[in-house]
Write a protein that holds these residues in place. Structure first.
Motif, PDB file in Angstrom:
ATOM      1  N   CYS A  39       0.814  -1.217   0.000  1.00  0.00           N
ATOM      2  CA  CYS A  39       0.000   0.000   0.000  1.00  0.00           C
ATOM      3  C   CYS A  39       0.850   1.271   0.000  1.00  0.00           C
ATOM      4  O   CYS A  39       0.319   2.372   0.107  1.00  0.00           O
ATOM      5  CB  CYS A  39      -0.923   0.003   1.212  1.00  0.00           C
ATOM      6  N   CYS A  80      -0.592   5.053  -0.180  1.00  0.00           N
ATOM      7  CA  CYS A  80      -1.940   5.145  -0.743  1.00  0.00           C
ATOM      8  C   CYS A  80      -2.802   6.000   0.192  1.00  0.00           C
ATOM      9  O   CYS A  80      -2.758   5.837   1.421  1.00  0.00           O
ATOM     10  CB  CYS A  80      -2.544   3.750  -0.879  1.00  0.00           C
ATOM     11  N   CYS A  89      -6.698  -0.882   5.224  1.00  0.00           N
ATOM     12  CA  CYS A  89      -7.329  -0.196   4.098  1.00  0.00           C
ATOM     13  C   CYS A  89      -8.695   0.340   4.526  1.00  0.00           C
ATOM     14  O   CYS A  89      -9.558  -0.423   4.964  1.00  0.00           O
ATOM     15  CB  CYS A  89      -7.495  -1.178   2.939  1.00  0.00           C
ATOM     16  N   CYS A  99      -5.533  -4.726  -5.661  1.00  0.00           N
ATOM     17  CA  CYS A  99      -5.339  -4.933  -4.224  1.00  0.00           C
ATOM     18  C   CYS A  99      -5.929  -6.278  -3.767  1.00  0.00           C
ATOM     19  O   CYS A  99      -5.541  -6.794  -2.723  1.00  0.00           O
ATOM     20  CB  CYS A  99      -5.975  -3.802  -3.443  1.00  0.00           C
TER      21      CYS A  99
END
Ligand code: SF4
Length: 173
Positions: A39, A80, A89, A99
Motif C-alpha cells: 500500500c 496510498c 485499508c 489490491c
C-alpha cells in the motif's frame, strides 16, 4: 449485464480465488491483515472501480471520510491515500482489483518478456511461488484484459472514454 455488474462478478471471482489460495497454501502466506507493504504506492483505478470505491466510502463515518480527505489532500507520493493510520485499508470492501490479488502467486512477464510466477517476497519463501498448485496462480494478463474489456464496455455505456484512470486520492478528497 452491465459493465458494473460484470466488474462485481469479476471481483467475486478474484475473492473466491484468493480464498482458495488461503485454504491450500495458507501456511505460505505470511503477509496478512495489518501488513501494508503493497500500500506504499499511489494507485489509480478505472471508472467502474471508482464506483465501487465510492460505494465503500459512503457508509463510513463523516469523521473518517474527513480524515481520509485531509490525507488525500496531502498527496503523499509514498503511501496510498486510503491507507489508514492503523495500517488497514479504509475502503477494504471496495478496494480495486489489483489490491485483491496482493500476495497470491501471479503469472506475468518479466522485463525480458519471459513468463514467471512471482509473489510477495514474504510468501512462498521456502519453495517459491512456482510450487503453488496450478489453480492457485493468477494469470495477470487474463485479469488485465478482462478489466480492460469491462472498462471499454463501461465507456460505451456511459459515453466516456475508455482507458481513463482516476487517482484513488481524487476519490477521497
Ligand atoms: S486501496 Fe487499500 S489495499 Fe489498495 S493500496 Fe490503497 S490502502 Fe492498500
Amino acid at each position: 449485464m452491465s459493465a458494473l455488474d460484470r466488474y462485481r462478478e469479476l471481483v467475486a471471482k478474484v475473492d473466491v480465488f484468493f480464498g482458495r489460495v488461503e485454504q491450500r497454501h495458507g501456511d505460505q502466506l505470511l503477509c496478512g491483515s495489518g501488513c501494508f507493504d503493497c500500500c506504499l504506492v499511489r494507485l489509480s483505478v478505472t471508472p467502474v472501480e471508482a464506483i465501487v470505491i465510492a460505494d465503500a466510502l459512503a457508509p463510513l463515518p463523516a469523521t473518517t471520510r474527513a480524515h481520509l480527505a485531509e490525507r488525500a489532500r496531502r498527496d503523499d507520493p509514498e503511501r496510498c491515500a486510503a491507507l489508514g493510520d492503523d495500517g488497514r485499508c479504509a475502503i477494504y470492501a471496495g478496494r480495486p482489483l489489483v489490491c485483491r490479488s496482493h500476495g497470491v502467486p501471479i503469472r506475468q512477464r518479466d522485463a525480458r518478456a519471459e513468463v514467471v510466477i512471482d509473489t510477495c517476497f514474504r510468501n512462498f519463501a521456502e519453495r517459491g511461488a512456482g510450487a503453488a498448485d496450478p489453480d492457485c496462480v493468477l494469470d495477470q494478463t487474463t485479469l488485465s484484459l478482462t478489466l480492460l474489456a469491462i472498462d471499454s464496455a463501461h465507456a460505451a455505456e456511459t459515453g466516456g472514454a475508455a482507458g481513463r484512470r482516476i487517482a484513488i486520492a481524487d476519490l477521497l478528497r
